[in-house]
Each structure stands twice: as C-alpha cells, then as structure tokens.
Design a protein around this motif. Sequence first.
Motif, PDB file in Angstrom:
ATOM      1  N   LYS A   1      51.545 -43.210  55.352  1.00  0.00           N
ATOM      2  CA  LYS A   1      52.201 -44.413  54.869  1.00  0.00           C
ATOM      3  C   LYS A   1      53.672 -44.146  54.628  1.00  0.00           C
ATOM      4  O   LYS A   1      54.035 -43.099  54.088  1.00  0.00           O
ATOM      5  CB  LYS A   1      51.551 -44.918  53.578  1.00  0.00           C
ATOM      6  CG  LYS A   1      50.115 -45.407  53.737  1.00  0.00           C
ATOM      7  CD  LYS A   1      49.586 -45.941  52.414  1.00  0.00           C
ATOM      8  CE  LYS A   1      48.149 -46.426  52.547  1.00  0.00           C
ATOM      9  NZ  LYS A   1      47.638 -46.969  51.258  1.00  0.00           N
ATOM     10  N   ILE A   2      54.508 -45.085  55.017  1.00  0.00           N
ATOM     11  CA  ILE A   2      55.946 -45.011  54.788  1.00  0.00           C
ATOM     12  C   ILE A   2      56.330 -46.229  53.964  1.00  0.00           C
ATOM     13  O   ILE A   2      56.171 -47.365  54.414  1.00  0.00           O
ATOM     14  CB  ILE A   2      56.727 -45.012  56.122  1.00  0.00           C
ATOM     15  CG1 ILE A   2      56.294 -43.829  56.993  1.00  0.00           C
ATOM     16  CG2 ILE A   2      58.235 -44.979  55.865  1.00  0.00           C
ATOM     17  CD1 ILE A   2      56.743 -43.952  58.437  1.00  0.00           C
ATOM     18  N   GLU A   3      56.794 -46.016  52.733  1.00  0.00           N
ATOM     19  CA  GLU A   3      57.152 -47.136  51.866  1.00  0.00           C
ATOM     20  C   GLU A   3      58.347 -47.885  52.441  1.00  0.00           C
ATOM     21  O   GLU A   3      59.369 -47.291  52.764  1.00  0.00           O
ATOM     22  CB  GLU A   3      57.468 -46.632  50.456  1.00  0.00           C
ATOM     23  CG  GLU A   3      56.256 -46.098  49.706  1.00  0.00           C
ATOM     24  CD  GLU A   3      56.562 -45.777  48.256  1.00  0.00           C
ATOM     25  OE1 GLU A   3      57.664 -46.148  47.796  1.00  0.00           O
ATOM     26  OE2 GLU A   3      55.701 -45.159  47.597  1.00  0.00           O
ATOM     27  N   MET A   4      58.201 -49.197  52.528  1.00  0.00           N
ATOM     28  CA  MET A   4      59.272 -50.020  53.082  1.00  0.00           C
ATOM     29  C   MET A   4      59.924 -50.842  51.967  1.00  0.00           C
ATOM     30  O   MET A   4      60.636 -50.323  51.139  1.00  0.00           O
ATOM     31  CB  MET A   4      58.722 -50.927  54.199  1.00  0.00           C
ATOM     32  CG  MET A   4      58.116 -50.151  55.373  1.00  0.00           C
ATOM     33  SD  MET A   4      59.272 -49.021  56.200  1.00  0.00           S
ATOM     34  CE  MET A   4      60.310 -50.166  57.102  1.00  0.00           C
ATOM     35  N   TRP A   5      59.638 -52.121  51.898  1.00  0.00           N
ATOM     36  CA  TRP A   5      60.201 -52.986  50.860  1.00  0.00           C
ATOM     37  C   TRP A   5      59.139 -53.995  50.440  1.00  0.00           C
ATOM     38  O   TRP A   5      58.168 -54.240  51.156  1.00  0.00           O
ATOM     39  CB  TRP A   5      61.447 -53.707  51.371  1.00  0.00           C
ATOM     40  CG  TRP A   5      61.197 -54.524  52.597  1.00  0.00           C
ATOM     41  CD1 TRP A   5      60.660 -55.772  52.660  1.00  0.00           C
ATOM     42  CD2 TRP A   5      61.441 -54.136  53.950  1.00  0.00           C
ATOM     43  NE1 TRP A   5      60.555 -56.200  53.965  1.00  0.00           N
ATOM     44  CE2 TRP A   5      61.026 -55.216  54.780  1.00  0.00           C
ATOM     45  CE3 TRP A   5      61.987 -52.997  54.551  1.00  0.00           C
ATOM     46  CZ2 TRP A   5      61.137 -55.180  56.163  1.00  0.00           C
ATOM     47  CZ3 TRP A   5      62.084 -52.965  55.930  1.00  0.00           C
ATOM     48  CH2 TRP A   5      61.672 -54.049  56.712  1.00  0.00           C
ATOM     49  N   GLY A   6      59.344 -54.560  49.270  1.00  0.00           N
ATOM     50  CA  GLY A   6      58.425 -55.584  48.781  1.00  0.00           C
ATOM     51  C   GLY A   6      57.003 -55.098  48.617  1.00  0.00           C
ATOM     52  O   GLY A   6      56.057 -55.889  48.736  1.00  0.00           O
ATOM     53  N   GLY A   7      56.844 -53.797  48.359  1.00  0.00           N
ATOM     54  CA  GLY A   7      55.509 -53.253  48.176  1.00  0.00           C
ATOM     55  C   GLY A   7      54.777 -52.961  49.474  1.00  0.00           C
ATOM     56  O   GLY A   7      53.624 -52.519  49.459  1.00  0.00           O
ATOM     57  N   ARG A   8      55.420 -53.188  50.592  1.00  0.00           N
ATOM     58  CA  ARG A   8      54.797 -52.941  51.890  1.00  0.00           C
ATOM     59  C   ARG A   8      54.930 -51.477  52.298  1.00  0.00           C
ATOM     60  O   ARG A   8      55.920 -50.817  51.969  1.00  0.00           O
ATOM     61  CB  ARG A   8      55.423 -53.816  52.970  1.00  0.00           C
ATOM     62  CG  ARG A   8      54.993 -55.272  52.937  1.00  0.00           C
ATOM     63  CD  ARG A   8      55.728 -56.044  53.995  1.00  0.00           C
ATOM     64  NE  ARG A   8      55.122 -57.346  54.233  1.00  0.00           N
ATOM     65  CZ  ARG A   8      55.612 -58.236  55.087  1.00  0.00           C
ATOM     66  NH1 ARG A   8      56.708 -57.969  55.768  1.00  0.00           N
ATOM     67  NH2 ARG A   8      55.013 -59.396  55.255  1.00  0.00           N
ATOM     68  N   CYS A   9      53.955 -51.011  53.044  1.00  0.00           N
ATOM     69  CA  CYS A   9      53.991 -49.668  53.607  1.00  0.00           C
ATOM     70  C   CYS A   9      53.759 -49.749  55.106  1.00  0.00           C
ATOM     71  O   CYS A   9      52.871 -50.477  55.570  1.00  0.00           O
ATOM     72  CB  CYS A   9      52.920 -48.779  52.971  1.00  0.00           C
ATOM     73  SG  CYS A   9      53.235 -48.349  51.252  1.00  0.00           S
ATOM     74  N   LEU A  10      54.558 -49.014  55.853  1.00  0.00           N
ATOM     75  CA  LEU A  10      54.380 -48.911  57.300  1.00  0.00           C
ATOM     76  C   LEU A  10      53.406 -47.773  57.574  1.00  0.00           C
ATOM     77  O   LEU A  10      53.527 -46.695  57.004  1.00  0.00           O
ATOM     78  CB  LEU A  10      55.732 -48.630  57.960  1.00  0.00           C
ATOM     79  CG  LEU A  10      55.801 -48.686  59.489  1.00  0.00           C
ATOM     80  CD1 LEU A  10      55.502 -50.096  59.982  1.00  0.00           C
ATOM     81  CD2 LEU A  10      57.176 -48.224  59.965  1.00  0.00           C
ATOM     82  N   GLY A  11      52.432 -48.005  58.435  1.00  0.00           N
ATOM     83  CA  GLY A  11      51.443 -46.985  58.717  1.00  0.00           C
ATOM     84  C   GLY A  11      51.944 -45.930  59.696  1.00  0.00           C
ATOM     85  O   GLY A  11      52.802 -46.190  60.538  1.00  0.00           O
ATOM     86  N   GLY A  12      51.401 -44.736  59.579  1.00  0.00           N
ATOM     87  CA  GLY A  12      51.778 -43.648  60.480  1.00  0.00           C
ATOM     88  C   GLY A  12      51.488 -43.972  61.931  1.00  0.00           C
ATOM     89  O   GLY A  12      52.196 -43.495  62.830  1.00  0.00           O
ATOM     90  N   ASN A  13      50.470 -44.807  62.202  1.00  0.00           N
ATOM     91  CA  ASN A  13      50.147 -45.168  63.586  1.00  0.00           C
ATOM     92  C   ASN A  13      51.257 -45.981  64.235  1.00  0.00           C
ATOM     93  O   ASN A  13      51.404 -45.962  65.462  1.00  0.00           O
ATOM     94  CB  ASN A  13      48.833 -45.954  63.641  1.00  0.00           C
ATOM     95  CG  ASN A  13      47.626 -45.045  63.598  1.00  0.00           C
ATOM     96  OD1 ASN A  13      47.721 -43.857  63.916  1.00  0.00           O
ATOM     97  ND2 ASN A  13      46.486 -45.583  63.200  1.00  0.00           N
ATOM     98  N   TYR A  14      52.022 -46.699  63.418  1.00  0.00           N
ATOM     99  CA  TYR A  14      53.151 -47.442  63.984  1.00  0.00           C
ATOM    100  C   TYR A  14      54.117 -46.463  64.657  1.00  0.00           C
ATOM    101  O   TYR A  14      54.543 -46.669  65.793  1.00  0.00           O
ATOM    102  CB  TYR A  14      53.883 -48.223  62.888  1.00  0.00           C
ATOM    103  CG  TYR A  14      55.077 -49.001  63.415  1.00  0.00           C
ATOM    104  CD1 TYR A  14      54.931 -50.312  63.836  1.00  0.00           C
ATOM    105  CD2 TYR A  14      56.343 -48.416  63.497  1.00  0.00           C
ATOM    106  CE1 TYR A  14      56.007 -51.028  64.336  1.00  0.00           C
ATOM    107  CE2 TYR A  14      57.417 -49.116  63.989  1.00  0.00           C
ATOM    108  CZ  TYR A  14      57.254 -50.421  64.407  1.00  0.00           C
ATOM    109  OH  TYR A  14      58.327 -51.119  64.915  1.00  0.00           O
TER     110      TYR A  14
END
Length: 278
Positions: free
Chosen positions: A188-201
Amino acid sequence: MNKLRFFLLTIAVFLVVSVQAKRTVTTIQGDHGKLSVQIDTPDDKDGYAPLLVLCHGFGGDKGGTLFDDITDSLNSAGIAVLRFDFNGHGQSEGRFEDMTVPNEISDARCVLRYASSLPWVSRLAIGGHSQGGVVAAMTAGQLAQQRDAKVKKLSALVLLAPAAVLRDDALRGNTFGKVYDPKNPPEKIEMWGGRCLGGNYVRTAVSLPIYETARHYRGAECVVHGDADRIVPYTYGQRFHYLNPKSEWHLMPGADHGFGRQETIVAATATRFLAKVL
C-alpha cells in the motif's frame, strides 16, 4: 491553434442551441463489482443516436466541469454521452487500492459491451481524460487487434491530456509525489484523502504497453493537450497523434492538466470532431 480560433470555438459553444437531455442512471457489472453509469441522451433525438463513452482519470469520477461541459455540448449536437465511475472510484464498488490500469481497461470493455447492447446506439466512440485517456487508447487498440463480438466497432477516439507518463512515473518510483521502490513496491502507498494505492498498480504500470497497444487503433482520433500541463507533459499526448495518421492534434496554449477555465473550448473541439466523424 491561434487566439482567433480559440475565440471562435468559445463563441461556438454559446451559439449552440441548448437542448433538454434525458438522463438515465444505472449500474452494470465491472471487473471489481458494480459500476455506476450515467447516460445523457438528447431528448429531441428520435430513433438512433451516436454515443461517446467517457473515462475519467486517476482518483477522479464521472462528474466535474470538464465532463459536464463536454456532455452538454455533445447533447446539443445530437450525440449521447455515457459516463461511469471506475472500480474503487465515485459511486462504483471496489476498493481504490485494488485499482490498476488493466482492470480499468476491463471495466471500460464491460461498459462498451453494455453500450453496444443499447438498441438506439448507431455509432460508438470512446474517450478519456488523463489516466482515462490511456485506458481509452489501450482499449481501442486491444479491440482493433482482436474484435469483441459484443462490442460495436469503434468509430472514434478522443484523448484529453492522456497520462502515458504513468508508466515512467512508476519506473521512477514516484506517483503524484509519493516515493517508493519500483522494483519492490509496498502493498500500500498512502496517497491523499485516506486513499492508498495498491502495490499491484505499480507492478502492472512499470511494464504497461501503452503506446504499443494504442498504435493498433487506426481510426478517427482527436488528441487535446495543454502546453502548461505540469502533470503530463504535452509530448506524451503528441506521441499518440504521431502513431495514428488519421488523428488530429490540438495543443492548447496555457491549458493545465484539467483544462481549468478552458473546459468550454475542449468541449467545442471534441464536439466539432465527433459531429464530423460520427
């Protein structure tokens, strides 16, 4: 494009006679759950009508001034618009951290199958902004390589600031300023607004064959990009134009990535193009 042309395109938007549109809101099955879909159809259109499917960008949704202006302008020209939220975005199901470009392409193909099943759709086009532009271009390229019996042949492609830079960003290990090891991305990569980008992305993005796939589409195409885009330099959009001899290229002076305060010009440009080819 010179200042006079910008002025004329802007005026054209206001000269178009406004029509009432019929709005349909529904859901369809996508790659990661149900997708929220909105269709705006010119109310005075009898029988058949062409349809543009619009794909939004990374972290966005089907709303916003840009898509609103495009929809209103196209409806005034007798062209219907289908907008939807990708998985993990807006009102659609799924988790943002599970989103990848490949599963957004799967979403887009699901939407195109649905659009093709609508009995009133005469011709079909796809378009997108930012990452949605990449999805639209790759989807068109895939369908050109191998036809899908459930999808009407695409008659046009519209790319608005297509974010092919996303692959280079992933290779550099920097997505929207969030730094990571591209060879071993975290789950998981923390983005903004509580969202996380997944490693698979990241794992899918580093080897994404964006231009290699998009080049197979050789139909009518319109690419619009701003020369003040600091998120996706305009050369990334220009390369799509170079790949397709049937494409037209519009470089907008002073326009940023979201075409802020120039949305009506983008809408007029897309409308002129689609009214000509659909």
